[in-house]
Design a protein around this motif. Structure first.
Motif, PDB file in Angstrom:
ATOM      1  N   ALA A  91       0.637  -1.934   0.221  1.00 30.88           N
ATOM      2  CA  ALA A  91      -0.029  -0.608  -0.111  1.00 30.88           C
ATOM      3  C   ALA A  91       1.187   1.031   0.021  1.00 30.88           C
ATOM      4  CB  ALA A  91      -0.704   0.172   1.341  1.00 30.88           C
ATOM      5  N   ILE A  92       2.030   1.058   1.010  1.00 33.46           N
ATOM      6  CA  ILE A  92       2.882   2.640   1.011  1.00 33.46           C
ATOM      7  C   ILE A  92       3.315   2.580  -0.474  1.00 33.46           C
ATOM      8  CG2 ILE A  92       5.232   3.109   1.822  1.00 33.46           C
ATOM      9  CD1 ILE A  92       3.854   1.726   4.170  1.00 33.46           C
ATOM     10  N   SER A  93       3.747   1.405  -1.460  1.00 31.44           N
ATOM     11  CA  SER A  93       4.025   1.490  -2.752  1.00 31.44           C
ATOM     12  C   SER A  93       2.903   2.280  -3.728  1.00 31.44           C
ATOM     13  CB  SER A  93       4.916   0.070  -2.999  1.00 31.44           C
ATOM     14  OG  SER A  93       5.017  -0.432  -4.204  1.00 31.44           O
ATOM     15  N   VAL A  94       1.597   1.926  -3.771  1.00 30.98           N
ATOM     16  CA  VAL A  94       0.512   2.956  -4.092  1.00 30.98           C
ATOM     17  C   VAL A  94       0.828   4.219  -3.886  1.00 30.98           C
ATOM     18  CG1 VAL A  94      -1.868   2.733  -4.566  1.00 30.98           C
ATOM     19  CG2 VAL A  94      -0.302   0.278  -4.478  1.00 30.98           C
ATOM     20  N   PHE A  95       0.579   4.083  -2.946  1.00 33.95           N
ATOM     21  CA  PHE A  95       0.769   5.786  -2.550  1.00 33.95           C
ATOM     22  C   PHE A  95       2.018   6.871  -3.250  1.00 33.95           C
ATOM     23  CE2 PHE A  95       2.760   8.610   0.400  1.00 33.95           C
ATOM     24  CZ  PHE A  95       1.717   9.399   0.286  1.00 33.95           C
ATOM     25  N   PHE A  96       2.924   6.097  -3.133  1.00 27.36           N
ATOM     26  CA  PHE A  96       4.333   6.575  -4.181  1.00 27.36           C
ATOM     27  C   PHE A  96       4.230   6.794  -5.517  1.00 27.36           C
ATOM     28  CE2 PHE A  96       6.488   6.945   0.294  1.00 27.36           C
ATOM     29  CZ  PHE A  96       7.003   8.025   0.597  1.00 27.36           C
ATOM     30  N   PHE A  97       3.031   5.303  -6.009  1.00 25.64           N
ATOM     31  CA  PHE A  97       3.282   5.248  -7.394  1.00 25.64           C
ATOM     32  C   PHE A  97       1.679   6.469  -6.965  1.00 25.64           C
ATOM     33  CE2 PHE A  97       5.104   1.535  -7.718  1.00 25.64           C
ATOM     34  CZ  PHE A  97       5.967   1.647  -8.795  1.00 25.64           C
ATOM     35  N   ALA A  98       1.223   6.658  -7.158  1.00 25.65           N
ATOM     36  CA  ALA A  98      -0.167   7.732  -6.759  1.00 25.65           C
ATOM     37  C   ALA A  98       0.503   8.905  -7.280  1.00 25.65           C
ATOM     38  CB  ALA A  98      -1.054   7.660  -5.979  1.00 25.65           C
ATOM     39  N   ILE A  99       1.274   9.745  -8.028  1.00 28.88           N
ATOM     40  CA  ILE A  99       1.659  11.235  -8.702  1.00 28.88           C
ATOM     41  C   ILE A  99       0.512  11.451  -9.121  1.00 28.88           C
ATOM     42  CG2 ILE A  99       3.497  12.251 -10.064  1.00 28.88           C
ATOM     43  CD1 ILE A  99       5.540   9.911  -9.368  1.00 28.88           C
ATOM     44  N   ASN A 100      -0.437  11.126  -9.817  1.00 29.57           N
ATOM     45  CA  ASN A 100      -1.533  11.084 -10.393  1.00 29.57           C
ATOM     46  C   ASN A 100      -2.554  10.368 -10.417  1.00 29.57           C
ATOM     47  OD1 ASN A 100      -1.138   9.755 -12.690  1.00 29.57           O
ATOM     48  ND2 ASN A 100      -0.269  11.685 -13.776  1.00 29.57           N
ATOM     49  N   LEU A 101      -3.364  10.785 -10.152  1.00 26.54           N
ATOM     50  CA  LEU A 101      -4.800   9.311 -10.474  1.00 26.54           C
ATOM     51  C   LEU A 101      -4.806   8.369 -10.937  1.00 26.54           C
ATOM     52  CD1 LEU A 101      -7.848   8.907  -8.510  1.00 26.54           C
ATOM     53  CD2 LEU A 101      -8.916  10.290 -10.129  1.00 26.54           C
ATOM     54  N   VAL A 102      -4.555   9.086 -12.149  1.00 28.85           N
ATOM     55  CA  VAL A 102      -4.020   7.413 -13.053  1.00 28.85           C
ATOM     56  C   VAL A 102      -2.990   6.712 -12.729  1.00 28.85           C
ATOM     57  CG1 VAL A 102      -3.846   7.062 -16.060  1.00 28.85           C
ATOM     58  CG2 VAL A 102      -5.463   8.964 -15.159  1.00 28.85           C
ATOM     59  N   TYR A 103      -1.982   6.850 -12.604  1.00 21.77           N
ATOM     60  CA  TYR A 103      -1.129   6.486 -11.819  1.00 21.77           C
ATOM     61  C   TYR A 103      -1.262   5.633 -11.306  1.00 21.77           C
ATOM     62  CZ  TYR A 103       2.522   8.934 -15.282  1.00 21.77           C
ATOM     63  OH  TYR A 103       2.605   9.339 -16.119  1.00 21.77           O
ATOM     64  N   GLY A 104      -1.410   6.427 -10.209  1.00 18.83           N
ATOM     65  CA  GLY A 104      -2.431   5.950  -8.434  1.00 18.83           C
ATOM     66  C   GLY A 104      -2.686   4.599  -8.996  1.00 18.83           C
ATOM     67  N   LEU A 105      -4.543   4.375  -9.743  1.00 20.90           N
ATOM     68  CA  LEU A 105      -5.433   3.455 -10.258  1.00 20.90           C
ATOM     69  C   LEU A 105      -4.875   2.523 -10.578  1.00 20.90           C
ATOM     70  CD1 LEU A 105      -8.245   5.176 -10.884  1.00 20.90           C
ATOM     71  CD2 LEU A 105      -7.781   4.023  -8.914  1.00 20.90           C
TER      72      LEU A 105
END
Length: 118
Positions: free
Chosen positions: A85-99
């Motif tokens: 989940a922390i990895s998802v947090f840092f990948f989410a530079i914008n909503l599309v990248y996060g999803l």
């Protein structure tokens, strides 16, 4: 799959959604000023660490949350769900990248949970 693994997958989904929502709020307020490359490296680190922990948890048949004495790095109450989940947090530079990160990581986490890694 065992019931325990369903709990881990559900926990990963819940943690990821909460951190993704938090990241969306942070992105709107522009609190994090790290460059894209730095955030990407941090995200990759937590992703690799999370999946390594997931394999270790499955191999050692650990419970959903396990204590520091059984942790390889003595990091306290921990699990692979939180690291992913922390990895998802840092990948989410914008909503599309996060999803995209959320979908891919949950699918991979569910996939590795199917097999017995003993």
């Amino acid at each position: 799959m065992e019931i325990r693994r369903f709990k881990q997958i559900a926990c990963t989904v819940i943690f990821s959604i909460l951190l993704l929502l938090g990241r969306i709020i942070i992105n709107k307020s522009e609190l994090i000023q790290l460059s894209f490359k730095v955030q990407f490296v941090i995200a990759i680190f937590f992703l690799v660490y999370g999946f390594a922990l997931a394999l270790w948890e499955i191999k050692n048949d650990l419970t959903l949350f396990w204590g520091a004495e059984s942790s390889p790095f003595h990091l306290g109450v921990n699990n692979s769900s939180l690291m992913i989940a922390i990895s998802v947090f840092f990948f989410a530079i914008n909503l599309v990248y996060g999803l995209c990160a959320f979908g891919i990581e949950i699918a991979l986490y569910a996939f590795i949970s199917i097999f017995e890694w003993k």
